[in-house]
Design a protein around this motif. Structure first.
Motif, PDB file in Angstrom:
ATOM      1  N   LYS A 170     -16.974 -16.745  29.837  1.00  0.00           N
ATOM      2  CA  LYS A 170     -16.939 -15.496  29.695  1.00  0.00           C
ATOM      3  C   LYS A 170     -17.641 -14.563  30.960  1.00  0.00           C
ATOM      4  CE  LYS A 170     -18.972 -11.886  26.379  1.00  0.00           C
ATOM      5  NZ  LYS A 170     -19.399 -11.080  27.273  1.00  0.00           N
ATOM      6  N   GLU A 171     -18.469 -15.360  31.510  1.00  0.00           N
ATOM      7  CA  GLU A 171     -19.263 -14.494  32.813  1.00  0.00           C
ATOM      8  C   GLU A 171     -18.059 -14.737  33.966  1.00  0.00           C
ATOM      9  OE1 GLU A 171     -22.624 -16.791  33.587  1.00  0.00           O
ATOM     10  OE2 GLU A 171     -23.898 -16.056  31.819  1.00  0.00           O
ATOM     11  N   GLU A 172     -17.514 -15.751  34.257  1.00  0.00           N
ATOM     12  CA  GLU A 172     -16.253 -15.904  35.034  1.00  0.00           C
ATOM     13  C   GLU A 172     -15.189 -14.801  34.898  1.00  0.00           C
ATOM     14  OE1 GLU A 172     -14.737 -19.669  35.600  1.00  0.00           O
ATOM     15  OE2 GLU A 172     -16.631 -20.530  35.885  1.00  0.00           O
ATOM     16  N   ALA A 173     -15.045 -14.623  33.630  1.00  0.00           N
ATOM     17  CA  ALA A 173     -13.904 -13.505  33.093  1.00  0.00           C
ATOM     18  C   ALA A 173     -14.393 -12.134  33.437  1.00  0.00           C
ATOM     19  CB  ALA A 173     -13.348 -13.744  31.546  1.00  0.00           C
ATOM     20  N   ASP A 174     -15.619 -11.893  33.234  1.00  0.00           N
ATOM     21  CA  ASP A 174     -16.198 -10.378  33.378  1.00  0.00           C
ATOM     22  C   ASP A 174     -16.042 -10.258  34.833  1.00  0.00           C
ATOM     23  OD1 ASP A 174     -16.692 -10.071  30.635  1.00  0.00           O
ATOM     24  OD2 ASP A 174     -18.882 -10.738  30.667  1.00  0.00           O
ATOM     25  N   ARG A 175     -16.561 -11.403  35.655  1.00  0.00           N
ATOM     26  CA  ARG A 175     -16.515 -11.101  37.295  1.00  0.00           C
ATOM     27  C   ARG A 175     -14.897 -10.981  37.615  1.00  0.00           C
ATOM     28  NH1 ARG A 175     -20.830 -15.306  37.813  1.00  0.00           N
ATOM     29  NH2 ARG A 175     -18.994 -17.008  37.224  1.00  0.00           N
ATOM     30  N   GLU A 176     -14.073 -11.438  37.294  1.00  0.00           N
ATOM     31  CA  GLU A 176     -12.614 -11.406  37.432  1.00  0.00           C
ATOM     32  C   GLU A 176     -12.400  -9.627  37.069  1.00  0.00           C
ATOM     33  OE1 GLU A 176     -10.020 -14.395  36.405  1.00  0.00           O
ATOM     34  OE2 GLU A 176     -11.154 -15.716  36.896  1.00  0.00           O
ATOM     35  N   VAL A 177     -12.727  -9.465  35.919  1.00  0.00           N
ATOM     36  CA  VAL A 177     -12.219  -8.050  35.499  1.00  0.00           C
ATOM     37  C   VAL A 177     -12.913  -7.259  36.379  1.00  0.00           C
ATOM     38  CG1 VAL A 177     -12.548  -6.654  33.518  1.00  0.00           C
ATOM     39  CG2 VAL A 177     -11.738  -8.661  33.141  1.00  0.00           C
ATOM     40  N   GLN A 178     -14.172  -7.402  36.629  1.00  0.00           N
ATOM     41  CA  GLN A 178     -14.864  -6.239  37.344  1.00  0.00           C
ATOM     42  C   GLN A 178     -14.375  -6.283  38.787  1.00  0.00           C
ATOM     43  OE1 GLN A 178     -18.934  -7.263  38.167  1.00  0.00           O
ATOM     44  NE2 GLN A 178     -19.677  -5.196  38.300  1.00  0.00           N
ATOM     45  N   LEU A 179     -13.984  -7.329  39.369  1.00  0.00           N
ATOM     46  CA  LEU A 179     -13.150  -7.708  40.769  1.00  0.00           C
ATOM     47  C   LEU A 179     -11.802  -6.938  40.816  1.00  0.00           C
ATOM     48  CD1 LEU A 179     -13.342  -8.535  43.539  1.00  0.00           C
ATOM     49  CD2 LEU A 179     -12.227 -10.611  42.864  1.00  0.00           C
ATOM     50  N   TYR A 180     -10.789  -7.043  39.635  1.00  0.00           N
ATOM     51  CA  TYR A 180      -9.687  -6.447  39.517  1.00  0.00           C
ATOM     52  C   TYR A 180      -9.841  -4.910  39.364  1.00  0.00           C
ATOM     53  CZ  TYR A 180      -5.217  -5.088  37.484  1.00  0.00           C
ATOM     54  OH  TYR A 180      -4.094  -4.422  37.242  1.00  0.00           O
ATOM     55  N   ARG A 181     -10.960  -4.479  38.617  1.00  0.00           N
ATOM     56  CA  ARG A 181     -11.058  -3.304  38.276  1.00  0.00           C
ATOM     57  C   ARG A 181     -11.730  -2.534  39.770  1.00  0.00           C
ATOM     58  NH1 ARG A 181     -15.089  -2.550  33.872  1.00  0.00           N
ATOM     59  NH2 ARG A 181     -13.135  -2.626  32.714  1.00  0.00           N
ATOM     60  N   MET A 182     -12.409  -2.852  40.616  1.00  0.00           N
ATOM     61  CA  MET A 182     -12.533  -2.619  41.830  1.00  0.00           C
ATOM     62  C   MET A 182     -11.437  -2.408  42.812  1.00  0.00           C
ATOM     63  SD  MET A 182     -16.469  -4.381  42.252  1.00  0.00           S
ATOM     64  CE  MET A 182     -16.247  -4.613  44.062  1.00  0.00           C
ATOM     65  N   ASN A 183     -10.604  -3.284  42.858  1.00  0.00           N
ATOM     66  CA  ASN A 183      -9.469  -3.200  43.666  1.00  0.00           C
ATOM     67  C   ASN A 183      -8.708  -2.134  43.259  1.00  0.00           C
ATOM     68  OD1 ASN A 183     -10.164  -5.471  45.247  1.00  0.00           O
ATOM     69  ND2 ASN A 183      -9.194  -7.115  43.942  1.00  0.00           N
ATOM     70  N   MET A 184      -8.499  -2.102  41.846  1.00  0.00           N
ATOM     71  CA  MET A 184      -7.461  -0.979  41.183  1.00  0.00           C
ATOM     72  C   MET A 184      -8.183   0.449  41.483  1.00  0.00           C
ATOM     73  SD  MET A 184      -4.741  -2.448  40.290  1.00  0.00           S
ATOM     74  CE  MET A 184      -4.054  -1.407  39.506  1.00  0.00           C
ATOM     75  N   GLU A 185      -9.274   0.496  41.502  1.00  0.00           N
ATOM     76  CA  GLU A 185     -10.167   1.761  41.967  1.00  0.00           C
ATOM     77  C   GLU A 185      -9.810   2.165  43.437  1.00  0.00           C
ATOM     78  OE1 GLU A 185     -11.956   5.370  41.505  1.00  0.00           O
ATOM     79  OE2 GLU A 185     -11.157   4.151  40.010  1.00  0.00           O
ATOM     80  N   ALA A 186      -9.851   1.144  44.076  1.00  0.00           N
ATOM     81  CA  ALA A 186      -9.883   1.126  45.529  1.00  0.00           C
ATOM     82  C   ALA A 186      -8.559   1.810  46.139  1.00  0.00           C
ATOM     83  CB  ALA A 186     -10.003  -0.017  46.354  1.00  0.00           C
TER      84      ALA A 186
END
Length: 79
Positions: free
Chosen positions: A8-24
Motif C-alpha cells: 500500500k505504501e509503494e502504491a501510494d508513492r507511485e500514485v504521488q509520483l504519477y500525480r506530480m508528473n501529470m501536474e508538471a
C-alpha cells in the motif's frame, strides 16, 4: 499484514509520483499556451486596428456622397 502495508505504501508513492508528473506536464502546457495566446492576442489586436482604420478610410471617402443622397431623398417631395 506487513507485506500488505508495504504494498500500500509503494502504491501510494507511485500514485504521488504519477500525480506530480501529470501536474508538471499540465503546468508546462499552460505555460506554453499562455505565451502563444499572448502573441495571438497582440496579433489579433493589430489586425483589428488595421481593419478599423481601413473601414474608417472607406467610410470617409463615401460620406459626402451618402449625405448628399440622404438630403436629396429627405427634401424631395413626391406627390
Amino acid at each position: 499484514m506487513a507485506r500488505l502495508r508495504q504494498a500500500k505504501e509503494e502504491a501510494d508513492r507511485e500514485v504521488q509520483l504519477y500525480r506530480m508528473n501529470m501536474e508538471a506536464e499540465h503546468q508546462k502546457k499552460i505555460a506554453d499556451t499562455s505565451g502563444s495566446s499572448g502573441s495571438n492576442v497582440k496579433r489579433l489586436e493589430e489586425e483589428t486596428d488595421t481593419k478599423i482604420k481601413n473601414l474608417k478610410e472607406s467610410a470617409s471617402k463615401v460620406q459626402s456622397d451618402i449625405v448628399g443622397m440622404l438630403i436629396k431623398y429627405v427634401t424631395t417631395v413626391k406627390i
